[in-house]
Design a protein around this motif. Sequence first.
Motif: not given
Length: 98
Positions: A76-86
């Motif tokens: 997907g396409w999401a802000p970096n903080w979302v990918w950092d959380w995952f």
Amino acid sequence: MPKIYLVTLQWIETAQNPEMIDAQLGQYGDWIRWNGWTWFVSTNYAPAVLRMALMSKLTTSDFVIVSELTPQAIEGWAPNWVWDWFNSRWFPPPPPPP
């Protein structure tokens, strides 16, 4: 290791109240709310436990889906903080050496 679940609601009869769901999910793990219908939850609990916990706050006219996410099955396409959380939950740093 905790798993990450996508939790999504369809508010039909219950008044939309994301903060109520935030509080309920907070009892079972760490979460982020994507929008007023969708959460990502990191937990050691089974999906059925999350579903039952949420349904205790909803009516049988409302709908809940809980689905496991894996690093291989998400894009997907999401802000970096979302990918950092995952990533911090899927790939926690190793413990420090003794």
